[in-house]
Design an enzyme around this catalytic site. Sequence first.
Site, PDB file in Angstrom:
ATOM      1  N   GLY A 218       0.965  -1.148  -0.217  1.00  0.00           N
ATOM      2  CA  GLY A 218      -0.033  -0.055  -0.086  1.00  0.00           C
ATOM      3  C   GLY A 218       1.101   1.063   0.089  1.00  0.00           C
ATOM      4  O   GLY A 218       2.115   1.317   0.269  1.00  0.00           O
TER       5      GLY A 218
ATOM      6  N   MET B  48       5.065   4.472   1.996  1.00  0.00           N
ATOM      7  CA  MET B  48       5.149   3.150   1.667  1.00  0.00           C
ATOM      8  C   MET B  48       4.674   2.169   2.846  1.00  0.00           C
ATOM      9  O   MET B  48       5.166   2.458   4.058  1.00  0.00           O
ATOM     10  CB  MET B  48       5.981   2.643   0.563  1.00  0.00           C
ATOM     11  CG  MET B  48       5.949   3.288  -0.742  1.00  0.00           C
ATOM     12  SD  MET B  48       7.472   2.558  -1.803  1.00  0.00           S
ATOM     13  CE  MET B  48       7.158   3.428  -3.467  1.00  0.00           C
TER      14      MET B  48
ATOM     15  N   ASP C 177     -10.325  10.349  10.716  1.00  0.00           N
ATOM     16  CA  ASP C 177     -10.081  10.150   9.220  1.00  0.00           C
ATOM     17  C   ASP C 177     -10.841   8.974   8.901  1.00  0.00           C
ATOM     18  O   ASP C 177     -10.049   7.720   8.283  1.00  0.00           O
ATOM     19  CB  ASP C 177      -8.501  10.155   9.016  1.00  0.00           C
ATOM     20  CG  ASP C 177      -8.182  10.204   7.356  1.00  0.00           C
ATOM     21  OD1 ASP C 177      -9.002  10.473   6.580  1.00  0.00           O
ATOM     22  OD2 ASP C 177      -7.142   9.678   6.916  1.00  0.00           O
TER      23      ASP C 177
END
Length: 821
Positions: free
Chosen positions: A496, A502, A614
Amino acid sequence: MAFPINLIITLLFSSLFQISFAAFTPTDNYLLNCGANTNASFFSTRSFLGDSSRQGSAFLSTDRSISLSDPNPPPDSPALYHTARIFPGGSSPPPAYKFTVTSNGTHFIRLHFAPFKAPGFDLTSAKFRVLLNGFSVMNCLATINSVVVKEFLLKIDVPLLEISISPSKPSGFAFVSAIEVFSAPNDYIIDKGTKLVTPNSAQIFSNLSSQILETVHRINVGGLKLTPFNDTLWRTWLVDDNYLLLKAAAKRAWTTNPPNYQTGGATREIAPDNVYMTAQEMDRDDQELQARFNISWGFPVGSRRVLHLVRLHFCDIVSSSLNQLYFNVFINDYLAARDVDLSTLNFHVLASPLYIDFVAESDHDGMLRVSVGPSDLSNPARANALLNGVEIMRVLNPVRSKVGSGKKSFLWIILGSVLGSLALLVLCGLCFCRRKSKKTKRSESIGWTPLRRFRGSSNSRTTEGTVSSSGYQTLRISFAEIQSGTNNFDRSLVIGVGGFGMVFKGSLKDNTKVAVKRGMPGSRQGLPEFLSEITILSKIRHRHLVSLVGYCEEQSEMILVYEYMDKGPLKSHLYGSTTNAPLSWKQRLEVCIGAARGLHYLHTGSSQGIIHRDIKSTNILLDDNYVAKVADFGLSRSGPCLDETHVSTGVKGSFGYLDPEYFRRQQLTDKSDVYSFGVVLFEVLCARPAVDPLLVREQVNLAEWAIEWQRKGMLDQIVDPNIADQIKPCSLKKFAETAEKCCADYGVDRPTIGDVLWNLEHVLQLQVSGPLDKPEEVSGDLTGSGTARSGSNTVRDNGDGTSGIISSTQVFSQLMTNNGR
């Protein structure tokens, strides 16, 4: 602005304590008393070796130089300045001092020039140049009538440092009185997070540690002059009185308590105690000033249109409680940092020091102006701003910086920032096309200094639903172990990529599978997010929250290590994946229930609670058994206190999931997470992104589009075709009602996450045992009071993959327990 006598006494004792408490010992440490055959002490703390002595002469590359003594030294001047080394013109190769470097990295280089008149030499008229390993750092020094100390910071990656001092003309001469060369502390100059402040925006300035820096100003704002005796790196800090542009705007602030370095982003090597114990704050008592104003300082730097490193030091010694102080920082009238909240950036601890680095260009008058002032988030009754210290260093030979040099690079920086801003504005308009939006407040997105507070080396695991007593102190993992476990960050192991960096699949020494999130220079998220994740996840454990296994901050790295989630993000099981089959409707409900449980624990597991900020489908991860866990706490923060209704803070989150009320008012509550979770519910049902700019206008925003269909009674028309024939009408009806209430425009109209969890449990019950062909007739509002719940049953997750039917009273007994679930 006289100094109070108690402040002077306090700082004097603090200075004595500081030197005895934490003396810095550099790896390389060369101190030369030039032109002398005896040693000389300086500020009674260090001994300078005479370069004419047998041991000292080994550093000189030539014998074509002259030792000179002052025939009439001032009685109050240090012995270090009574002699000088003279280098006559005409020498080839030019004379130089050579020092063996045993530890690569940044080094301090200080050159002392103390002019005097002696037979045959008038040192006040000497003009010469200085090169450090071939780089010119001084050229044609003007006439000097008093002591001048030039300080440089140079990254040395070769085994030898050569300092060449030679006259500008063959008929002239050069001189030097003393030389200091010593290693700087690790990460004294760091490459990550430093911002280049331009007229239009702030860009990342890379490779700062590779630049040669010349110190121009070092200011103890609001405090006394500090000499090398008061500083573990033997620096001099001047008072700021002469640089204040409007003295009436500022008043001194001080504390008698030493700074809290244990939870701060700075050390005594970054700045001494006395810098962080004094400050200038806004003088709100001056009736002639307007209600809102800035404190400004003007620093002459001599050179025009030249890049400078501007290091600002902060320590909140003026607030009586957390989250009182929000302020903006300006450099040359350009916004450098907005809505700085020191308590948030320092683990919610007052009087904890930190610093922030900027790179900015001096103006056409050779000036740099620094200003601090209250932000729009400040409470008007107590708006304030402060500054504790300023350091300004000229960037010499900026040829290795990735931002480039010259007008072309500067224009590209401006062009790139303008295009990026336009793209962001377009996206904002698409996401909130029905709402008038204010300018977002970008708080906390500042690149700060690396962690200096954590200790320990082992992994910590605690039971579900508890707070870890060991905290982050046992979570440190070595960089070598992470490097080995990811095959040196092999790109084939990338699972991901996010705003932080990363994510790699890896394993630890005990063969535990982990996910390794490695921060990248220039990433959208930096140290504040790194610290937030460690702070939150080191204190909590829950079955439906991703566990933090450890972290690493060696070698300027920011690495977070989590438990490995085999099935990846929820989003990849809804759409956009060719390898994962779509989840069934029952699986989707179980995932939503698990995520709601984790979020409920966040909101209720402590006195203030934690607001995630979030929530989205990519931050809900699935393990090998499809158990959902909430992840990514980089933007999370503590909720409001018991006597508060919200937390005032800059807007953070992801477009499409962002609470519109939070966006408009910058007032954060746990209902902001509920809104985001409501969007996830619609995403689970419809299997499409929260925002899709490629669609027609009325379909761009998923929540708005789905609510429109829901109000028409036709939501079943936009359900994911993969599950449309699996959903019982009663289950769909209650699920849709829950999602719609979550996405209400105002937080007061939204349910709590506890209510949402109860409703989702009920939706699953309806799916398992409800009627096959019609929606359930419900008397009462399941997201309102508990009256409609009393006779209902719901489904319990037993924690082992099984489930059972329990009554609603049992549900509430679990939701309200102090331990959480």
